[in-house]
Design an enzyme around this catalytic site. Structure first.
Site, PDB file in Angstrom:
ATOM      1  N   TYR A  54       0.841  -1.197   0.000  1.00 60.12           N
ATOM      2  CA  TYR A  54       0.000   0.000   0.000  1.00 60.12           C
ATOM      3  C   TYR A  54       0.878   1.250   0.000  1.00 60.12           C
ATOM      4  CZ  TYR A  54      -3.207   3.663   1.327  1.00 60.12           C
ATOM      5  OH  TYR A  54      -3.909   4.835   1.338  1.00 60.12           O
ATOM      6  N   SER A 136      -2.926  14.226   6.964  1.00 57.58           N
ATOM      7  CA  SER A 136      -3.907  13.977   5.904  1.00 57.58           C
ATOM      8  C   SER A 136      -5.324  13.949   6.464  1.00 57.58           C
ATOM      9  CB  SER A 136      -3.608  12.635   5.237  1.00 57.58           C
ATOM     10  OG  SER A 136      -4.663  12.234   4.380  1.00 57.58           O
ATOM     11  N   TYR A 160      -9.110  17.022   1.761  1.00 61.44           N
ATOM     12  CA  TYR A 160      -9.959  16.559   0.674  1.00 61.44           C
ATOM     13  C   TYR A 160     -11.309  17.248   0.823  1.00 61.44           C
ATOM     14  CZ  TYR A 160      -6.795  12.658  -0.412  1.00 61.44           C
ATOM     15  OH  TYR A 160      -5.719  11.896  -0.779  1.00 61.44           O
ATOM     16  N   THR A 186      -6.311  19.778  -1.857  1.00 62.86           N
ATOM     17  CA  THR A 186      -5.870  18.743  -2.796  1.00 62.86           C
ATOM     18  C   THR A 186      -6.823  18.619  -3.975  1.00 62.86           C
ATOM     19  OG1 THR A 186      -4.771  17.559  -1.012  1.00 62.86           O
ATOM     20  CG2 THR A 186      -5.264  16.310  -2.997  1.00 62.86           C
ATOM     21  N   LYS A 276      -2.486  21.504  -3.794  1.00 62.23           N
ATOM     22  CA  LYS A 276      -1.662  20.305  -3.956  1.00 62.23           C
ATOM     23  C   LYS A 276      -2.185  19.449  -5.111  1.00 62.23           C
ATOM     24  CE  LYS A 276      -0.247  16.154  -1.363  1.00 62.23           C
ATOM     25  NZ  LYS A 276      -0.805  15.123  -2.278  1.00 62.23           N
ATOM     26  N   HIS A 300       0.629  13.019  -6.876  1.00 61.53           N
ATOM     27  CA  HIS A 300       0.140  12.169  -5.781  1.00 61.53           C
ATOM     28  C   HIS A 300       1.021  10.930  -5.619  1.00 61.53           C
ATOM     29  CE1 HIS A 300      -3.602  12.261  -3.271  1.00 61.53           C
ATOM     30  NE2 HIS A 300      -3.147  11.072  -2.930  1.00 61.53           N
ATOM     31  N   ILE A 334      11.107  11.695  -4.381  1.00 65.20           N
ATOM     32  CA  ILE A 334      12.304  12.123  -3.649  1.00 65.20           C
ATOM     33  C   ILE A 334      12.781  10.994  -2.730  1.00 65.20           C
ATOM     34  CG2 ILE A 334      13.194  13.722  -1.898  1.00 65.20           C
ATOM     35  CD1 ILE A 334      11.348  15.852  -3.123  1.00 65.20           C
ATOM     36  N   MET A 335      13.990  10.510  -2.986  1.00 66.14           N
ATOM     37  CA  MET A 335      14.560   9.409  -2.205  1.00 66.14           C
ATOM     38  C   MET A 335      15.978   9.712  -1.719  1.00 66.14           C
ATOM     39  SD  MET A 335      12.424   6.774  -1.943  1.00 66.14           S
ATOM     40  CE  MET A 335      13.310   5.206  -1.926  1.00 66.14           C
TER      41      MET A 335
END
Length: 412
Positions: A54, A136, A160, A186, A276, A300, A334-335
């Site tokens: 997920y 969120s 939302y 969003t 967003k 997203h 982004i890692m």
């Protein structure tokens, strides 16, 4: 000829310096993680597949996510030489406040599913690091509990606009009352994306026990112990609104959302407002004209429209068009701290990390989130010094070239 001699015991002892063993297994595995990908590998071992997928997965063929990550790898840095970088300042100003690093924590839903500390771990780690934390609408910790976990830091709320508008309006009022300083409106979820890993895993919210999940969980008893001995998984900020988890999730996706909704929420919200999920230049220009405070270029995390535009690729043009009127931020893919530095150099005011923080959470709870932030912070600092810059403000477009892999074909 090489002169040889019999080894001296004293010299051998100086060479044989044994590291003191770490008895804390969690600290040992987190200390061994040197990159976000290392944390991801630990998370995959410790988390049931459905929960890990997920987090890790994206929509359909997962092309949007793969391309976003590839875009950050397809850059070339241009360092300056003979610059004194003995002192470095990674602090930046964004949306009227400061952050000690040029990145913050992005909003994620169902966070306690990944590891039971959930948003509390994220908010606490953000507070310790001096960076913003975003909750969120579909978070599993309430607005008020996040405020308690991060009472003196910067808390942002991602909204939302739900089918029942009164629910969203109530959340806006609660976030304002709790002292959250920024609202993320969003716009990229009129319907849910097709997240095929979840479907193949038979994933549901709340999780349903099947033979497959039980077999997969056998080597991960610690996850199930935490899950079964802590409060039930729920949308904490929505728990008083009624309806099942599935009904609330469906309600969060509303195809009728429009600019009027943005204006209504803008009039209600006393702080900064960021839109967003922006994915083209024309919409960026329109939002700047309407007076929003920030634009977050995002698809997203690749979880909605597959083959969506790459936010990092959009960044330079959007900044050229609206950068003087609105603060432009970027997420998705982004890692590494170098990804953050490249984004800032190309004009982003700020960046947000989602999966990177969740990998740390799954790898080790709150200490794992601390470790994720630490890894990125070290990478940011090292990249800046190697570029010959001493502050975020010194980063410029000349420091980065985006190399081309996907080139649009001319229409005939």
């Amino acid at each position: 000829m090489v002169t040889r001699q019999f080894p001296q015991p004293k010299a051998l002892l100086e060479l044989m310096q044994f590291k003191k063993p770490t008895l804390d297994a969690r600290k040992r595995r987190l200390d061994a993680a040197l990159t976000i990908y290392d944390l991801r590998a630990i998370a995959a071992r410790r988390t049931p597949r459905a929960a890990f997928d997920y987090t890790d997965g994206a929509a359909e063929g997962e092309l949007s996510l793969a391309r976003a990550r590839q875009a950050f790898e397809d850059i070339e840095f241009h360092p300056d030489i003979l610059r004194d970088v003995s002192e470095l300042d990674t602090t930046t100003t964004v949306l009227g406040g400061t952050s000690t690093l040029p990145f913050g924590i992005a909003p994620t839903g169902f966070t306690r599913l990944m590891q039971t500390e959930g948003e509390i771990a994220g908010a606490g780690a953000a507070a310790a690091a001096g960076i913003p934390f975003t909750l969120s609408t579909l978070g599993t910790t309430s607005i008020e509990a996040v405020r308690a976990a991060n009472p003196h830091g910067r808390n942002w709320f991602q909204l939302y606009v739900m089918r029942q508008r009164e629910i969203s309006y109530g959340l806006v009022e609660r976030a304002a009352a709790a002292g959250f300083d920024t609202l993320m409106f969003t716009v990229d979820t009129p319907v849910a994306g097709a997240r095929l890993r979840d479907k193949r895993n038979g994933f549901s919210i709340p999780p349903a026990l099947t033979m497959g999940t039980i077999v997969n969980a056998i080597p991960r008893p610690w996850w199930w112990f935490d899950f079964l001995t802590t409060p039930p998984l729920e949308f904490a900020s929505l728990s008083s609104t009624g309806g099942t988890v599935g009904e609330l999730l469906d309600s969060a996706m509303d195809p009728s959302i429009n600019f009027t909704d943005l204006e209504i929420i803008r009039d209600m919200w006393p702080g900064k407002i960021v839109v967003k999920g922006v994915q083209n230049v024309a919409d960026s220009v329109e939002l700047a004209r309407r007076g929003v405070d920030g634009i977050l270029l995002s698809n997203h995390g690749g979880r909605q429209l597959d083959r969506a535009p790459i936010p990092f690729h959009l960044l330079p043009e959007v900044v050229r068009e609206v950068g003087s009127d609105v603060e432009v931020m970027v997420d998705t893919g982004i890692m590494n701290g170098a990804d953050v530095v490249a984004s800032i150099a190309l004009g982003a005011k700020f960046t947000l990390i989602g999966r990177a923080y969740l990998y740390g959470l799954m790898a080790g709870g709150r200490p794992g989130v601390d470790r994720a932030i630490q890894i990125l912070a070290v990478e940011v600092a090292r990249t800046m010094k190697l570029l010959g810059v001493r502050s975020v403000e010194e980063l410029e477009p000349r420091h980065v070239t985006q190399l081309q892999r996907l080139i649009p074909r001319e229409a005939r």
